[in-house]
Design a protein around this motif. Structure first.
Motif, PDB file in Angstrom:
ATOM      1  N   ARG A 138       0.617  -1.278   0.115  1.00 24.12           N
ATOM      2  CA  ARG A 138       0.107  -0.398  -0.136  1.00 24.12           C
ATOM      3  C   ARG A 138       0.941   1.371  -0.006  1.00 24.12           C
ATOM      4  O   ARG A 138       1.079   2.551  -1.139  1.00 24.12           O
ATOM      5  CB  ARG A 138      -1.173  -0.018   0.949  1.00 24.12           C
ATOM      6  CG  ARG A 138      -1.879  -1.305   0.957  1.00 24.12           C
ATOM      7  CD  ARG A 138      -2.880  -0.902   2.339  1.00 24.12           C
ATOM      8  NE  ARG A 138      -4.179  -1.903   2.761  1.00 24.12           N
ATOM      9  CZ  ARG A 138      -3.774  -3.043   3.571  1.00 24.12           C
ATOM     10  NH1 ARG A 138      -3.033  -2.810   4.294  1.00 24.12           N
ATOM     11  NH2 ARG A 138      -4.851  -3.813   3.612  1.00 24.12           N
TER      12      ARG A 138
ATOM     13  N   LEU B 222      -5.156  -7.187   1.372  1.00 27.27           N
ATOM     14  CA  LEU B 222      -5.034  -5.978   0.787  1.00 27.27           C
ATOM     15  C   LEU B 222      -7.231  -5.045   0.553  1.00 27.27           C
ATOM     16  O   LEU B 222      -7.207  -4.199   0.291  1.00 27.27           O
ATOM     17  CB  LEU B 222      -4.724  -6.258  -0.535  1.00 27.27           C
ATOM     18  CG  LEU B 222      -2.987  -6.066  -0.726  1.00 27.27           C
ATOM     19  CD1 LEU B 222      -2.976  -6.908  -1.808  1.00 27.27           C
ATOM     20  CD2 LEU B 222      -2.509  -4.840   0.079  1.00 27.27           C
ATOM     21  N   THR B 223      -7.828  -6.027   0.363  1.00 24.84           N
ATOM     22  CA  THR B 223      -9.545  -5.768  -0.123  1.00 24.84           C
ATOM     23  C   THR B 223      -9.978  -4.807   1.121  1.00 24.84           C
ATOM     24  O   THR B 223     -10.717  -3.907   0.820  1.00 24.84           O
ATOM     25  CB  THR B 223     -10.513  -6.818  -0.847  1.00 24.84           C
ATOM     26  OG1 THR B 223     -10.350  -7.477   0.491  1.00 24.84           O
ATOM     27  CG2 THR B 223      -9.670  -7.327  -1.499  1.00 24.84           C
TER      28      THR B 223
ATOM     29  N   PRO C  66      -7.911  -0.960   0.625  1.00 25.78           N
ATOM     30  CA  PRO C  66      -7.569  -1.068  -0.713  1.00 25.78           C
ATOM     31  C   PRO C  66      -6.598   0.114  -0.935  1.00 25.78           C
ATOM     32  O   PRO C  66      -7.234   1.383  -0.886  1.00 25.78           O
ATOM     33  CB  PRO C  66      -8.767  -0.950  -1.699  1.00 25.78           C
ATOM     34  CG  PRO C  66     -10.182  -1.479  -1.179  1.00 25.78           C
ATOM     35  CD  PRO C  66      -9.136  -1.572   0.364  1.00 25.78           C
TER      36      PRO C  66
END
Length: 313
Positions: A194, A217-218, A221
């Motif tokens: 990120r 990661l979702t 995001p």
């Protein structure tokens, strides 16, 4: 349940039935099989290897009305490189050949350590070179890298990083993780992605590992990333295997590896919005230097755009 492993098992059964019904592949020989589940676990894989080395259980033949014991002449598997290495070290001294359909660690090409190992998927050394050329072709000279903390991921990523360096590609970060790591470790890797400025991520990971990272990661995001993902006899006789079936050629080199051939797969949405796997090109190591890498169809990118492919020299 891992449905991909089920498909592998069914493919093996289909192949054995094809051989038994063929008059030219192994004439006069009928193959049998026993399927055991390692559960993707190294200790279980080791236990099964000892079972195979000690011989099969007695089988009752209803047609002949007698009991017989089978002898293991070869082992098909494992899918993962680490369980495969563990099994190979056990069955190698017994000269039992092992043919893997999915273990790609370049280390398995070392015949001094794995003298009876063969595979029908190319070594990661070829895959690493192909991935580096793919990244270089699209001008991605600043990338991130993640890998499974396993023989497959660590050896494959090491090969890729060497190939990437030769191509002038810079790597912002290289992170490793495993599906059994604590959530905090996987979150740490996700945070590195990120915070990074690289918009392209090369992943040398097993599917079971990558799933945990993508799920993390979702949850929070970041900007879109372009992800690039990685794939004694049935003993002297195996070294001489050389035949073609259904348009595919099968043979082994001196290291027990096949000629490297990859389909380049791109995830694309059709007109109905359904995700499809589209073959957009090929990498064929048997061709001349300028013809190995070919892209012939449009590619769908992370931003939703399409870009035409072309033959690469």
């Amino acid at each position: 349940m891992d449905t991909r492993e089920l498909r592998f098992a069914r493919a093996m059964v289909f192949a054995i039935e094809e051989i038994n019904n063929s008059s030219d592949l192994l004439p006069g020989i009928t193959l049998g099989y026993q399927i055991l589940d390692s559960c993707a676990s190294v200790p279980v894989a080791v236990e099964l290897a000892f079972q195979f080395a000690n011989g099969l259980q007695q089988l009752y033949d209803s047609k002949k009305g007698c009991v017989r014991s089978g002898r293991v002449t070869a082992i098909v598997g494992e899918s993962g490189s680490t369980p495969t290495i563990s099994m190979s070290r056990i069955i190698g001294p017994f000269d039992i050949p092992q043919v893997s359909h999915f273990a790609t660690c370049a280390c398995l090409s070392d015949k001094t350590q794995y003298p009876t190992f063969f595979r029908t998927i190319p070594s990661d050394q070829f895959q690493a070179d192909a991935l580096a050329k793919l990244v270089k072709h699209f001008g991605w000279t600043w990338i991130g890298a993640v890998r499974s903390n396993s023989d497959y991921g660590n050896n494959g990523m090491a090969s890729f990083l060497r190939a990437a360096h030769k191509e002038g590609i810079c790597v912002e970060y290289s992170e490793s993780f495993y599906r059994t790591d604590p959530q905090s470790k996987i979150q740490q890797v996700a945070d590195v992605i990120r915070r990074s400025t690289a918009v392209v991520v090369v992943a040398f990971t097993a599917t079971g590992d990558l799933m945990f990272l993508l799920e993390e990661l979702t949850r929070n995001p970041s900007s879109p990333r372009q992800w690039i993902g990685s794939e004694a006899w049935v003993l002297d006789q195996l070294k001489r295997v050389n035949f073609s079936r259904n348009g595919y050629h099968v043979s082994f080199d001196a290291n027990g590896d096949p000629v490297a051939f990859y389909e380049l797969i791109n995830w694309q949405r059709n007109e109905n919005g359904v995700l499809e796997y589209v073959t957009v090109g090929h990498y064929d190591d048997s061709l001349s230097l300028g013809q190995k890498f070919t892209i012939r169809r449009n590619i769908s990118w992370a931003d939703g755009g399409m870009k035409a492919g072309r033959t690469i020299h």
